[in-house]
Design a protein around this motif. Structure first.
Motif, PDB file in Angstrom:
ATOM      1  N   TRP A  72      29.062  14.103  43.068  1.00 63.35           N
ATOM      2  CA  TRP A  72      29.672  13.037  42.270  1.00 63.35           C
ATOM      3  C   TRP A  72      30.665  12.237  43.121  1.00 63.35           C
ATOM      4  CZ3 TRP A  72      27.328  11.106  38.515  1.00 63.35           C
ATOM      5  CH2 TRP A  72      26.690  11.863  37.526  1.00 63.35           C
ATOM      6  N   GLY A  73      31.413  12.925  43.991  1.00 68.67           N
ATOM      7  CA  GLY A  73      32.325  12.218  44.872  1.00 68.67           C
ATOM      8  C   GLY A  73      31.600  11.308  45.842  1.00 68.67           C
ATOM      9  N   LYS A  74      30.470  11.769  46.341  1.00 63.38           N
ATOM     10  CA  LYS A  74      29.673  10.956  47.259  1.00 63.38           C
ATOM     11  C   LYS A  74      29.104   9.728  46.534  1.00 63.38           C
ATOM     12  CE  LYS A  74      27.171  13.144  50.259  1.00 63.38           C
ATOM     13  NZ  LYS A  74      26.084  13.908  50.941  1.00 63.38           N
ATOM     14  N   MET A  75      28.728   9.912  45.272  1.00 65.62           N
ATOM     15  CA  MET A  75      28.237   8.796  44.472  1.00 65.62           C
ATOM     16  C   MET A  75      29.336   7.735  44.315  1.00 65.62           C
ATOM     17  SD  MET A  75      25.416   8.082  42.568  1.00 65.62           S
ATOM     18  CE  MET A  75      24.863   7.285  41.046  1.00 65.62           C
ATOM     19  N   ALA A  76      30.560   8.189  44.063  1.00 69.61           N
ATOM     20  CA  ALA A  76      31.685   7.253  43.944  1.00 69.61           C
ATOM     21  C   ALA A  76      31.914   6.512  45.255  1.00 69.61           C
ATOM     22  CB  ALA A  76      32.946   8.011  43.538  1.00 69.61           C
ATOM     23  N   ASP A  77      31.817   7.221  46.377  1.00 71.35           N
ATOM     24  CA  ASP A  77      31.991   6.580  47.685  1.00 71.35           C
ATOM     25  C   ASP A  77      30.922   5.507  47.925  1.00 71.35           C
ATOM     26  OD1 ASP A  77      34.143   8.201  48.192  1.00 71.35           O
ATOM     27  OD2 ASP A  77      33.024   9.658  49.382  1.00 71.35           O
ATOM     28  N   ALA A  78      29.694   5.796  47.489  1.00 72.19           N
ATOM     29  CA  ALA A  78      28.608   4.835  47.690  1.00 72.19           C
ATOM     30  C   ALA A  78      28.870   3.541  46.916  1.00 72.19           C
ATOM     31  CB  ALA A  78      27.275   5.456  47.262  1.00 72.19           C
ATOM     32  N   TYR A  79      29.334   3.653  45.675  1.00 69.26           N
ATOM     33  CA  TYR A  79      29.681   2.457  44.909  1.00 69.26           C
ATOM     34  C   TYR A  79      30.852   1.716  45.578  1.00 69.26           C
ATOM     35  CZ  TYR A  79      26.670   3.400  40.863  1.00 69.26           C
ATOM     36  OH  TYR A  79      25.592   3.583  40.032  1.00 69.26           O
ATOM     37  N   SER A  80      31.797   2.473  46.132  1.00 66.00           N
ATOM     38  CA  SER A  80      32.946   1.860  46.777  1.00 66.00           C
ATOM     39  C   SER A  80      32.532   1.072  48.020  1.00 66.00           C
ATOM     40  CB  SER A  80      33.961   2.945  47.160  1.00 66.00           C
ATOM     41  OG  SER A  80      35.090   2.388  47.770  1.00 66.00           O
ATOM     42  N   VAL A  81      31.597   1.606  48.795  1.00 69.56           N
ATOM     43  CA  VAL A  81      31.109   0.919  49.997  1.00 69.56           C
ATOM     44  C   VAL A  81      30.504  -0.434  49.642  1.00 69.56           C
ATOM     45  CG1 VAL A  81      29.303   0.985  51.771  1.00 69.56           C
ATOM     46  CG2 VAL A  81      30.780   2.965  51.423  1.00 69.56           C
ATOM     47  N   ILE A  82      29.713  -0.439  48.574  1.00 70.33           N
ATOM     48  CA  ILE A  82      29.090  -1.698  48.162  1.00 70.33           C
ATOM     49  C   ILE A  82      30.138  -2.683  47.654  1.00 70.33           C
ATOM     50  CG2 ILE A  82      27.501  -2.728  46.485  1.00 70.33           C
ATOM     51  CD1 ILE A  82      25.810  -0.198  46.700  1.00 70.33           C
ATOM     52  N   ALA A  83      31.153  -2.178  46.940  1.00 75.84           N
ATOM     53  CA  ALA A  83      32.192  -3.061  46.398  1.00 75.84           C
ATOM     54  C   ALA A  83      33.021  -3.704  47.494  1.00 75.84           C
ATOM     55  CB  ALA A  83      33.104  -2.273  45.468  1.00 75.84           C
ATOM     56  N   GLN A  84      33.167  -3.037  48.623  1.00 71.51           N
ATOM     57  CA  GLN A  84      33.999  -3.550  49.709  1.00 71.51           C
ATOM     58  C   GLN A  84      33.271  -4.546  50.607  1.00 71.51           C
ATOM     59  OE1 GLN A  84      35.350  -0.036  51.716  1.00 71.51           O
ATOM     60  NE2 GLN A  84      36.512   0.706  49.937  1.00 71.51           N
ATOM     61  N   ASP A  85      31.966  -4.682  50.435  1.00 79.41           N
ATOM     62  CA  ASP A  85      31.194  -5.594  51.285  1.00 79.41           C
ATOM     63  C   ASP A  85      31.201  -6.997  50.665  1.00 79.41           C
ATOM     64  OD1 ASP A  85      29.583  -6.755  53.143  1.00 79.41           O
ATOM     65  OD2 ASP A  85      27.746  -5.763  52.487  1.00 79.41           O
ATOM     66  N   THR A  86      32.125  -7.825  51.096  1.00 74.28           N
ATOM     67  CA  THR A  86      32.243  -9.173  50.525  1.00 74.28           C
ATOM     68  C   THR A  86      31.070 -10.064  50.885  1.00 74.28           C
ATOM     69  OG1 THR A  86      33.525  -9.839  52.459  1.00 74.28           O
ATOM     70  CG2 THR A  86      34.759  -9.048  50.553  1.00 74.28           C
ATOM     71  N   ALA A  87      30.282  -9.666  51.863  1.00 74.79           N
ATOM     72  CA  ALA A  87      29.138 -10.498  52.269  1.00 74.79           C
ATOM     73  C   ALA A  87      28.088 -10.585  51.178  1.00 74.79           C
ATOM     74  CB  ALA A  87      28.515  -9.936  53.553  1.00 74.79           C
ATOM     75  N   LEU A  88      28.126  -9.636  50.224  1.00 77.96           N
ATOM     76  CA  LEU A  88      27.136  -9.649  49.150  1.00 77.96           C
ATOM     77  C   LEU A  88      27.410 -10.756  48.141  1.00 77.96           C
ATOM     78  CD1 LEU A  88      26.677  -5.837  48.398  1.00 77.96           C
ATOM     79  CD2 LEU A  88      25.163  -7.341  49.664  1.00 77.96           C
TER      80      LEU A  88
END
Length: 534
Positions: A89-105
């Motif tokens: 579950w912690g890894k899942m949260a990290d994955a969402y966080s990585v996508i949220a931090q990518d402003t290029a999207l």
């Protein structure tokens, strides 16, 4: 090491049928690694997370059943499963966080609010697994959950709801996901059965939208000062405001809207005889749901932090056992035997009258030799010794570094403080392991002085001696706290208005009236005296 692409993951997610939970968890965990190692992540990686979220929830929910029944010690086999489930579950949260931090999207506000809610929800579920396993929350998990909320607040997205098919409302905000865990924490999760715990999780998600975190100097809408506060820089849940050392940065937990919601939901459940509104399992009866709501009303809706009896720091040790045969011997002074109708040998304890916490009345002429202790040792009954952390008139909080005797939630126990002369009866109200393997337990004392008696049922088609006597405990009346005399019987023995025979030096008839306490291995009930035909 190579990881599958987002396209590979989406293809694999189309066919997950027939895979056991462990294999499924491992495959989905590998997909999370693929998202975390994607540079840069793409919109398709978000599709991977959204697609695997539901099967991951099912797989991890099944795995969690392995440790939800008993407190999990750090050296127990189930500990590995707990760590894997929580870390996933912690890894899942990290994955969402990585996508949220990518402003290029170029994510829209809608997508960003979804990412904030998903991250907070996943971190909340990681915390939840430690509660389910009756373990102290791993260091850093509460802090990560609070950081997720403050990050969403900084982005102005904390209260923006995102679609969520796994939520009873089908939508949730990051603040509501955060509040859900605060409510579960307030429900005394270590004192709940696995069945109750699952129901509380559902209820917390249902009522979370009606709660708020306010600045420290704010009052609730009805003028009440909130009883609980939250330090968002801390690594823990809510605390009573009075116990917080500082108010700078503290939020007050406002649940003033819940009182009306509780009343409305309870009324509808009773009227419609349905628990569908709370999204509870179909096996939950309406009255069971109502009892659960009543148990949650004070901590959730009223913010009650009061206790019936004041705790005070404790010292010394207690001897404790949960073995029924040992309890009978220690309380009664001799092993249980079928009573003789002609005579009954008096117990070595039969002339003693004890008050709670070991105080004795003054009419005891002399101390009896500890026959019970010698008899217990002869039969191999050994009490475990626990340290007293604190105590009240209602019970104890105990600690033991290592325990060969694994006490169970809601089981009957006998205990004797080192400064007491006789054993008292109690029940295990909660159990919790710390990371260093230390076991802590809350013990609620049963009111009244216990005495071993014998009981057997009486009914149509049964002769007077057709049924063997069963050991039971008679607890005396306690007028000071208006507690009636009660009978503690083996689990499943209680039936409303059941007539039984009790042997306590003489034979008498009793009618069981009301169940006042039901534990894992006992029923405690009130009674009245009746005549039983010879």
């Amino acid at each position: 090491m190579s990881y599958p692409t987002a396209a590979d993951c989406l293809v694999a997610l189309r066919d997950l049928s027939g895979k056991d939970p462990t294999t499924l968890r491992d495959e989905l965990d590998a997909m999370l690694d693929a998202v975390l190692n994607a540079i840069p992540p793409s919109r398709r990686h978000l599709d991977v997370l959204e697609t695997l979220r539901e099967p991951l929830s099912r797989a991890l929910g099944t795995l969690s059943l392995r440790y939800s029944g008993q407190p999990v010690a750090p050296d127990a086999p189930e500990n590995d499963t707990l760590l894997k489930v929580s870390s996933t579950w912690g890894k899942m949260a990290d994955a969402y966080s990585v996508i949220a931090q990518d402003t290029a999207l170029g994510n829209s506000e809608t997508t960003l609010s979804l990412l904030a809610q998903r991250r907070t929800d996943c971190l909340g579920r990681a915390v939840l697994e430690y509660m389910r396993a009756r373990r102290v929350i791993a260091p850093g998990l509460w802090a990560a959950l609070h950081d997720s909320l403050t990050d969403a607040e900084a982005r102005g997205l904390a209260y923006t709801r995102a679609p969520d098919p796994l939520n009873p409302w089908q939508a949730q905000s990051a603040a509501e996901a955060h509040t859900t865990l605060l409510l579960v924490d307030l429900s005394a999760p270590f004192s709940r059965s696995p069945r109750e715990f699952g129901q509380i999780w559902q209820c917390a998600r249902h009522f979370a939208p009606y709660c708020r975190l306010l600045p420290a100097d704010s009052d609730a809408d009805d003028g009440r000062r909130a009883a609980y506060g939250l330090d968002l820089q801390g690594d823990h849940g809510l605390r009573p405001i009075a116990t917080l050392s500082r108010l700078d940065g503290i939020r007050r937990f406002d649940s003033s809207q819940l009182a009306d919601q509780f009343r409305a939901v309870t009324t509808r459940v009773r009227k419609e005889q349905s628990v569908a509104e709370l999204q509870l399992d179909a096996s939950v009866e309406p009255e069971e749901a109502v009892r659960l709501l009543l148990s949650l009303y004070r901590p959730w809706a009223r913010g009650s932090v009061g206790r019936r009896f004041t705790r005070r720091p404790g010292s010394g040790t207690v001897d404790l056992t949960g073995d029924w045969k040992a309890i009978i011997l220690y309380v009664g002074g001799k092993p249980f035997t079928q009573p003789s109708m002609l005579s009954a040998a008096r117990s070595v304890r039969s002339d003693m009258r004890l008050l709670t916490l070991g105080e004795r009345v003054t009419d005891i002429a002399e101390e009896q030799p500890d026959v019970a202790q010698r008899a217990a040792e002869h039969r191999g009954y050994i009490c475990t010794q626990w340290d007293i952390l604190d105590q009240s008139l209602g019970g104890f909080r105990l600690r033991r570094s290592s325990s060969a005797e694994r006490i169970a939630h809601r089981e009957l126990i006998a205990l004797r403080p080192s400064d007491a002369k006789a054993f008292m009866l109690g029940t295990v109200s909660w159990v919790m392991y710390r990371e260093d393997g230390t076991l802590e337990a809350g013990i609620q004392l049963l009111e009244g002085v216990p005495k071993v008696v014998a009981a057997r049922s009486v009914g149509l088609g049964k002769g007077q001696y057709d049924v063997s006597f069963q050991p039971a405990f008679l607890l005396s009346e306690t007028p000071a706290i208006k507690s009636p005399a009660t009978l503690v019987l083996p689990a499943g023995y209680f039936q409303p208005f059941r007539v039984i025979e009790m042997f306590d030096e003489d034979l008498s008839g009793l009618r069981l009236l009301e169940l006042v306490n039901r534990g894992a291995d006992f029923d405690q009930a009130t009674f009245e005296t009746v005549s039983v035909a010879a």
